[in-house]
Design an enzyme around this catalytic site. Structure first.
Site, PDB file in Angstrom:
ATOM      1  N   CYS A 179      27.603  22.757  17.697  1.00 56.06           N
ATOM      2  CA  CYS A 179      29.066  22.724  17.524  1.00 56.06           C
ATOM      3  C   CYS A 179      29.591  21.295  17.597  1.00 56.06           C
ATOM      4  O   CYS A 179      30.475  20.906  16.831  1.00 56.06           O
ATOM      5  CB  CYS A 179      29.739  23.605  18.560  1.00 56.06           C
ATOM      6  SG  CYS A 179      29.277  23.224  20.260  1.00 56.06           S
ATOM      7  N   CYS A 217       3.722   2.126  -2.654  1.00 56.13           N
ATOM      8  CA  CYS A 217       4.484   2.650  -3.787  1.00 56.13           C
ATOM      9  C   CYS A 217       3.979   4.046  -4.179  1.00 56.13           C
ATOM     10  O   CYS A 217       2.813   4.206  -4.513  1.00 56.13           O
ATOM     11  CB  CYS A 217       4.383   1.704  -4.985  1.00 56.13           C
ATOM     12  SG  CYS A 217       5.376   2.268  -6.371  1.00 56.13           S
ATOM     13  N   CYS A 238      22.717  23.650  22.570  1.00 58.65           N
ATOM     14  CA  CYS A 238      21.930  23.142  21.421  1.00 58.65           C
ATOM     15  C   CYS A 238      22.579  21.930  20.755  1.00 58.65           C
ATOM     16  O   CYS A 238      21.944  21.240  19.972  1.00 58.65           O
ATOM     17  CB  CYS A 238      21.704  24.248  20.402  1.00 58.65           C
ATOM     18  SG  CYS A 238      23.164  24.687  19.450  1.00 58.65           S
ATOM     19  N   CYS A 256      25.860  29.848  26.191  1.00 59.07           N
ATOM     20  CA  CYS A 256      25.603  28.557  25.549  1.00 59.07           C
ATOM     21  C   CYS A 256      24.257  27.987  26.006  1.00 59.07           C
ATOM     22  O   CYS A 256      24.015  27.837  27.204  1.00 59.07           O
ATOM     23  CB  CYS A 256      26.738  27.587  25.885  1.00 59.07           C
ATOM     24  SG  CYS A 256      26.489  25.947  25.177  1.00 59.07           S
ATOM     25  N   PHE A 295       0.848  -1.198   0.000  1.00 59.91           N
ATOM     26  CA  PHE A 295       0.000   0.000   0.000  1.00 59.91           C
ATOM     27  C   PHE A 295       0.880   1.243   0.000  1.00 59.91           C
ATOM     28  O   PHE A 295       0.496   2.287   0.508  1.00 59.91           O
ATOM     29  CB  PHE A 295      -0.881   0.048   1.268  1.00 59.91           C
ATOM     30  CG  PHE A 295      -1.938  -1.023   1.353  1.00 59.91           C
ATOM     31  CD1 PHE A 295      -2.221  -1.855   0.281  1.00 59.91           C
ATOM     32  CD2 PHE A 295      -2.678  -1.167   2.521  1.00 59.91           C
ATOM     33  CE1 PHE A 295      -3.201  -2.828   0.374  1.00 59.91           C
ATOM     34  CE2 PHE A 295      -3.666  -2.136   2.620  1.00 59.91           C
ATOM     35  CZ  PHE A 295      -3.929  -2.986   1.549  1.00 59.91           C
TER      36      PHE A 295
END
Ligand SMILES: Cc1cc2nc3c(=O)[nH]c(=O)nc-3n(C[C@H](O)[C@H](O)[C@H](O)COP(=O)(O)OP(=O)(O)OC[C@H]3O[C@@H](n4cnc5c(N)ncnc54)[C@H](O)[C@@H]3O)c2cc1C
Ligand SMILES: Cc1cc2nc3c(=O)[nH]c(=O)nc-3n(C[C@H](O)[C@H](O)[C@H](O)COP(=O)(O)O)c2cc1C
Lengths: 424, 444
Positions: free
Chosen positions: A383, A135, A380, A377, A133
């Site tokens: 870096c 493609c 996140c 800082c 079901f």
């Protein structure tokens, strides 16, 4: 040594590694060779009404020197006659009784067509059916593949038609090209599906030739939307698998999407897959990757002290929840190892322009020296993600001594959050 | 400006260790070729592409297993194999203008990790019940013993020396492998499940007849311990030494058999033993170190890398000179050498040196180091029916390593006449396979 064998919705497999329905499972000769090399199962290239495939059907997306990090295709179902496929399938099952031989089938949404194809397919002795079901190209235009997988009612309906006539487990292969895959997953379950398989390919354009303006793959100067797969889609597929695992559909899952190494496979299993399927990596490197898939997974299970694949299944799922449950008092900051830092300054640029201006760069003894300003800082991770030196930038825990507090707690006026200092 | 002479300071390690990120970056460059030419080039049949791919997937244990299955001495071979002549030379990347994969260093990386564990990561593969004696604890013997132990047979290795490892311990240059590494590797391998008995010379301390009484099969991996003589007048004067004695003494950290400091040293020969001895002479303070070789550079068995290393370190090479007499009177003062030219190719395919019609030349020197080849210390055939020796090598069946006496197998330098560690390993493995089949009652 860990036991790699699995029982997937009643289908036995010597290991969790199956070939996905695609060119690597085009013929019986190929599948038998793959079994000899160690593959546990194979989902036969999708059977359907006769079609004609275009020449020029694949386009690759490279990532620098790494070729084919992603693969786009516009191939349809098998272009060999059903009779030949059935004959070979019967032969494979006879010669490999302990391997999983699964027939992938797809038809437009008409009951007699499905019933007829399913009955003839079952005659081969295959261990299970996989309803395609998913493609996303070529077939939906004919009312097949994703055209079904994008409509929960149709998916449920067709699954139930197949269930009525099938004495073997029915697997439903889902498309990721939906807003929320959980709906179709539950619909398939309601239709009687025994297991769910995902993902099929993601709708794509495989790139554009800048000289001829033709999207890839070019078929005599024109192209069409394609299905994207390979390592590049892994994170999407991982999410989809976890989503289905947590959808309440409560069915075994066969995970697919960008699996190249045993590590990738382990991730799919940790998110709730019992078996995994591979297409692009086999198209890239051949069946021989099964050696390290099995060997690596087995060593990993041993290392973790887990006796078998089931023991690994779903272990990561309880750790996925809503964003508003995450702890806002958790705090990390980047830490740069000056010993291993090579002074490329990429972390500085990334943080300055795409982060929070928390890295300071200065010339020091003739090279760039970078330092983290912890007061700016936000942790996140950026870096540490781009640093070319292994383990040079690590994220260190700086959580205040406070109990966890989620956004839900904030809305409910509960708990305490540390003062946010952004340095400004 | 440095005023150092070119040869000063220790020779840097040939294949230094790799950090994880280095190994990953290097392994990721590997193309994972089908029917990989590097694997085909490996005499011990290491599946190079697969062991490297396992580095990229983080399956280091699997990588070590794959290496050890093909080559129990993978750790030594990583350091001492002439990879630039074998696997690395076969790499296809240079065909597209890129440097070849550093296969030797990657192999070292995997094995360094594996050897941090107390025992090899090999699970017993069978329940062999045979008893096998291995004569010689060099690469050939250790390879044979490791494999038979892996199949579950009971194996004892008898080695004449104080420390195991054979020439790997006693002869190979320091910059390739430190002298204490091979014995450590041998003990590590023995934890697959075989016994190492050092200081036992079979034929002297214990007879072959006694071995036959206690063991089903005997593997001969005794290497070539006797240095070939030049067979020239004056050869027994003080000041003529065998390269292997010199190198072995140096490797064991003991006093050298001769003083090299401020001496002019001639090293006779053209192979890697000659280049190693010439380098060692300089390291030990020789005033000059000169290799004397009877053919030209093109015929030198020493590898190009070794030749450029010796030159770089300040060794001189005199080509087309063949020793005719060691000059005394009481101790060495020089060597008379006959200038040669190249004639027709000989059995080895290299052009044969032919004397020129000129008078010999005198090369003044204090010391002469013989490095023209090794042969069997004594022929083990004496008294053992069916163990034949031909031209100083034990004769075996090429497919199995079996001698004409079905209880005796052989491999390594004593069979191939002196090649590399990897060949000795391959021949030890070949014999182990056949011995295992024989012990299981299947025809070898
Ligand atoms: C100077 C030099 C430098 C070399 N450098 C390299 C190199 O860089 N790379 C490389 O791949 N190869 C190198 N080689 C070749 C390599 O060392 C040998 O090919 C290899 O060690 C042969 O292994 P083996 O087990 O056949 O014999 P050996 O290493 O000679 O081991 C035979 C062992 O059997 C013991 N033994 C002998 N007779 C008896 C007995 N009767 N009873 C008990 N024990 C006995 C000996 O004491 C010895 O320990 C070098 C060789 C030399 C001489
Ligand atoms: C060329 C090609 C043909 C494919 N044909 C089929 C197919 O006939 N039936 C099907 O269910 N999936 C088909 N797929 C999708 C794969 O089975 C698989 O779901 C997808 O490629 C994601 O896995 P991967 O990232 O390992 O490639 C095809 C994929 C490719 C690349």
């Amino acid at each position: 040594m860990a036991d790699l064998s699995v029982n997937f919705a009643g289908v036995y497999s010597p290991n969790p590694f199956w070939l996905a329905s695609a060119p690597p499972t085009n013929t019986g000769e190929q599948i038998m060779r793959a079994f000899d090399m160690g593959w546990g199962g194979a989902v036969w290239k999708s059977l359907s009404d006769p079609i004609i495939n275009v020449s020029s059907r694949l386009a690759g997306t490279d990532a620098g020197a790494r070729r084919m990090a992603g693969l786009s295709n516009i191939e349809l179902s098998t272009d060999r006659s059903l009779e030949v496929n059935f004959k070979e399938m019967r032969e494979v099952k006879r010669r490999y009784p302990k391997h999983a031989v699964i027939a992938s089938v797809m038809m437009p949404a008409e009951r007699p067509l499905w019933v007829d194809l399913v009955k003839r397919t079952l005659d081969t002795g295959c261990d299970a059916l996989e309803l395609n079901f998913g493609c996303p190209h070529g077939m939906p235009e004919r009312g097949m593949g994703a055209a079904i997988g994008q409509h929960p009612e149709l998916a449920e309906q067709i699954t139930s038609w197949v269930k009525e006539v099938s004495h073997v487990p029915v697997l439903v292969k889902l498309t990721p090209n939906v807003t929320d895959v959980a709906f179709v997953a539950r619909a398939a379950r309601d239709g009687g599906a025994d297991a769910l398989v995902l993902v099929n390919t993601i709708t794509s354009i495989g790139g554009v030739d800048l000289d001829t303006f033709t999207p890839r793959p070019s078929v005599s100067g024109r192209s069409s939307r394609s299905g994207y797969c390979g390592p590049a889609i892994k994170p999407i597929a991982l999410f989809q698998v976890s989503r289905v695992a947590q959808s309440g559909a409560n069915l075994p899952i066969s995970g697919i999407g960008g699996i190249e190494t045993w590590r990738d496979a382990a991730e799919f299993i940790l998110l709730g897959s019992t078996t995994v399927q591979v297409c692009t990596s086999v198209m890239h490197y051949g069946y021989r990757i099964i050696d390290d898939l099995c060997d690596g997974l087995s060593n990993y299970l041993d290392e973790k002290g887990l006796p078998n694949v089931d023991a690994l299944c779903g272990l990561a799922l309880p750790k996925i929840g809503a964003w508003e449950e995450l702890d806002l008092n958790y705090k990390v900051v980047a830490s740069i190892d000056q010993e291993t830092c090579i002074g490329c300054g990429n972390c500085y640029v990334a943080c300055r322009d795409g982060g929070h201006q928390a890295i300071i760069a200065a010339r020091h003894e003739g090279r760039t020296r970078v330092e983290v300003d912890e007061s700016r800082c936000v942790g996140c991770n950026l870096c540490s993600l781009i640093c070319p030196v292994h383990d040079c930038i690590t994220m260190e825990d700086r959580s205040p001594d406070l109990p966890p507090r989620s956004w839900r707690d904030v809305l409910a006026g509960k708990g305490k959050t540390a003062e946010v200092t952004d340095g400004t | 400006m440095s005023t150092k002479r070119p040869h000063e300071g220790p020779i840097p390690e040939l294949r230094p260790p790799m950090a994880g990120h280095e190994a990953l970056a290097e392994a990721s460059r590997c193309l994972y070729c089908h029917d990989a030419p590097c694997s085909r080039a490996c005499p011990s049949g290491v599946d190079v592409a697969e062991f490297i791919r396992k580095i990229t997937t983080g399956n280091l244990r699997g990588s070590a297993v794959r290496l050890l299955e093909a080559n129990p001495l993978a750790a030594s071979c990583a350091r001492v194999c002439p990879t630039e002549e074998l696997c690395e030379r076969a790499c296809v990347l240079p065909d597209m203008g890129l440097p070849h994969i550093a296969i030797g260093r990657l192999q070292r990386y995997v094995m360094d990790k594996a050897m941090a564990a107390p025992a090899p990561p090999l699970e017993r593969k069978g329940v062999g019940r045979g008893k096998v004696a291995v004569v010689g604890g060099g690469p050939a013997g250790l390879s044979c013993a490791s494999r038979l132990a892996w199949y579950g047979h009971s194996v004892t290795v008898f080695d004449a020396r104080e420390r195991p490892g054979g020439l790997n311990t006693y002869a190979i240059a320091d910059h390739k492998i430190p002298a204490d590494f091979p014995p450590g590797e041998a003990r590590w391998l023995s934890r697959i499940g075989f016994t190492l008995k050092q200081g036992v010379r079979i034929g002297a301390d214990l007879g072959f007849a006694e071995l036959e009484g206690a063991y089903d099969v005997i593997f001969l991996g005794m290497g070539l311990e006797r240095s070939v003589r030049m067979e020239v007048p004056g050869e027994d004067l003080e000041g003529v030494v065998d390269a292997l004695d010199l190198i072995a003494a140096h490797r064991m950290g003991g006093p050298l058999p001769v003083t090299l400091a401020n001496r002019d040293v001639l090293v006779i020969g053209g192979g890697n033993t000659a280049t190693d001895a010439a380098l060692l002479a300089l390291e030990a303070g020789a005033r000059s170190s000169t290799i004397v070789y009877r053919r030209t550079e093109a015929e030198m068995p020493a590898y190009p890398a070794e030749r450029s290393l010796v030159r770089h370190r300040g060794v001189q090479i005199r080509f087309l000179r063949s020793p005719v007499e060691v000059v005394g009177p009481d101790r060495v003062t020089g060597l008379l050498v006959q200038p040669m030219r190249l004639g027709e190719p000989d059995a080895s395919g290299r052009r044969r040196p032919v004397p020129l019609e000129v008078a010999p030349e005198l090369l003044p020197c204090h010391l002469i180091v013989r490095a023209i080849g090794q042969k069997l210390l004594e022929e083990p055939g004496a008294g053992i029916a069916g163990v034949k020796v031909h031209k100083g090598k034990i004769v075996v069946d090429a497919a199995t390593g079996r001698t004409d006496n079905p209880r005796y197998y052989a491999g390594g330098d004593c069979v191939n006449g002196g090649r590399e560690v990897v060949h000795a390993v391959a021949e030890g493995k070949r014999a182990a396979e056949a011995i295992h089949r024989q012990l299981q009652g299947k025809e070898a």
